[in-house]
Design a protein around this motif. Structure first.
Motif, PDB file in Angstrom:
ATOM      1  N   ARG A 250       0.937  -1.283   0.150  1.00 39.82           N
ATOM      2  CA  ARG A 250      -0.026   0.118  -0.040  1.00 39.82           C
ATOM      3  C   ARG A 250       0.880   1.327  -0.064  1.00 39.82           C
ATOM      4  O   ARG A 250       2.058   1.337   0.512  1.00 39.82           O
ATOM      5  N   GLU A 251       0.307   2.377  -0.624  1.00 41.03           N
ATOM      6  CA  GLU A 251       0.896   3.514  -0.627  1.00 41.03           C
ATOM      7  C   GLU A 251       0.276   4.436   0.108  1.00 41.03           C
ATOM      8  O   GLU A 251      -0.892   4.430   0.284  1.00 41.03           O
ATOM      9  N   ASP A 252       1.005   5.626   0.567  1.00 42.91           N
ATOM     10  CA  ASP A 252       0.402   6.773   1.264  1.00 42.91           C
ATOM     11  C   ASP A 252      -0.890   7.289   0.693  1.00 42.91           C
ATOM     12  O   ASP A 252      -1.662   7.834   1.456  1.00 42.91           O
ATOM     13  N   ASP A 253      -0.914   7.290  -0.544  1.00 40.13           N
ATOM     14  CA  ASP A 253      -2.010   7.918  -1.317  1.00 40.13           C
ATOM     15  C   ASP A 253      -3.237   7.109  -1.445  1.00 40.13           C
ATOM     16  O   ASP A 253      -4.414   7.220  -1.951  1.00 40.13           O
ATOM     17  N   GLY A 254      -3.099   5.765  -0.493  1.00 43.46           N
ATOM     18  CA  GLY A 254      -4.205   4.887  -0.642  1.00 43.46           C
ATOM     19  C   GLY A 254      -4.359   3.766  -1.567  1.00 43.46           C
ATOM     20  O   GLY A 254      -5.166   3.033  -1.533  1.00 43.46           O
ATOM     21  N   SER A 255      -3.310   3.905  -2.473  1.00 42.50           N
ATOM     22  CA  SER A 255      -3.398   2.748  -3.531  1.00 42.50           C
ATOM     23  C   SER A 255      -2.867   1.546  -3.112  1.00 42.50           C
ATOM     24  O   SER A 255      -2.064   1.375  -2.300  1.00 42.50           O
ATOM     25  N   ILE A 256      -3.436   0.454  -3.470  1.00 44.96           N
ATOM     26  CA  ILE A 256      -3.181  -0.744  -3.237  1.00 44.96           C
ATOM     27  C   ILE A 256      -2.785  -1.520  -4.468  1.00 44.96           C
ATOM     28  O   ILE A 256      -3.464  -1.608  -5.417  1.00 44.96           O
ATOM     29  N   GLU A 257      -1.614  -2.353  -4.120  1.00 45.87           N
ATOM     30  CA  GLU A 257      -1.111  -3.158  -5.475  1.00 45.87           C
ATOM     31  C   GLU A 257      -1.365  -4.757  -4.958  1.00 45.87           C
ATOM     32  O   GLU A 257      -1.055  -5.220  -3.764  1.00 45.87           O
ATOM     33  N   ILE A 258      -1.846  -5.341  -5.930  1.00 46.33           N
ATOM     34  CA  ILE A 258      -2.026  -6.779  -5.963  1.00 46.33           C
ATOM     35  C   ILE A 258      -1.497  -7.402  -6.817  1.00 46.33           C
ATOM     36  O   ILE A 258      -1.084  -6.898  -7.904  1.00 46.33           O
ATOM     37  N   GLY A 259      -0.841  -8.776  -6.756  1.00 39.85           N
ATOM     38  CA  GLY A 259      -0.126  -9.505  -7.786  1.00 39.85           C
ATOM     39  C   GLY A 259      -0.022 -10.987  -7.461  1.00 39.85           C
ATOM     40  O   GLY A 259      -0.929 -11.320  -6.361  1.00 39.85           O
TER      41      GLY A 259
END
Lengths: 127, 127
Positions: free
Chosen positions: B33-42
């Motif tokens: 997760r990033e501070d801007d609220g983005s979520i990475e899945i893989g």
């Protein structure tokens, strides 16, 4: 795992031009052409169905701004298309109308925010 | 081959909701997760940089209809970012302004029809 991203589909004005550009960017080669003018490019020696997604440049004059110019196509890996469609609908996917005839062998769906994606027919081997 | 598709980035209203949905569809797990609220899945056990692209759910309230909600991120595989940027510009890519600050470690570009994509910094091993 039940689906794999198999293709990215980019609506465009000039499929030849973008196919040439993206082939150079990615080291992809032309895999095929459809009657509607779309051009599919992908990794050399692998073709459709490998771990790296192919890219389909799809000529379009659709003016709807809300339509995604780039969308995801997925293929089931551990069940057939009908069973996977049931699973996707149960997850919250909704059938979407992007002008398809209803005789296609893929299903047009939208994710919970309305982003269109397609479930293709071919079952891919799990990686 | 000089670039690989490493991520797909989808602008969305509710990153949690779409991360949950797409994780189920693809059998992906949360990678970060990033501070801007983005979520990475893989893909589980692989993470960023494998042959299958990760998916980044990026919260956005950007109203510009011309902005692609889904875009491609690429990484160089056989040279560093600066050399690959030169190559992409020579191929016809143009620098694009999507509101970035200019201090990011990636480059925002547009393909010949104006479709935005990013060249990330990390150099990936060729497949």
């Amino acid at each position: 795992m039940a689906c794999r991203i198999s293709e990215l589909v980019l609506d465009c004005a000039d499929a030849e031009r973008l196919a040439a550009f993206w082939s150079e960017v990615l080291g992809y080669v032309e895999l095929g052409r459809e009657d509607d003018g779309s051009i599919e490019i992908g990794p050399p020696g692998v073709g459709f169905g490998g771990p790296r997604p192919t890219l389909v440049l799809s000529p379009s004059s659709d003016p709807r701004p809300e339509r995604l110019r780039l969308h995801i196509d997925v293929n089931a890996t551990d069940r057939d298309q009908d069973a996977e469609l049931e699973r996707l609908l149960a997850l919250g996917a909704k059938p979407a109308d992007v002008g398809q005839t209803g005789t296609e062998n893929w299903h047009v769906l939208a994710d919970p925010e309305g982003n269109e994606f397609c479930l293709l027919r071919k079952r891919l081997q799990p990686l």
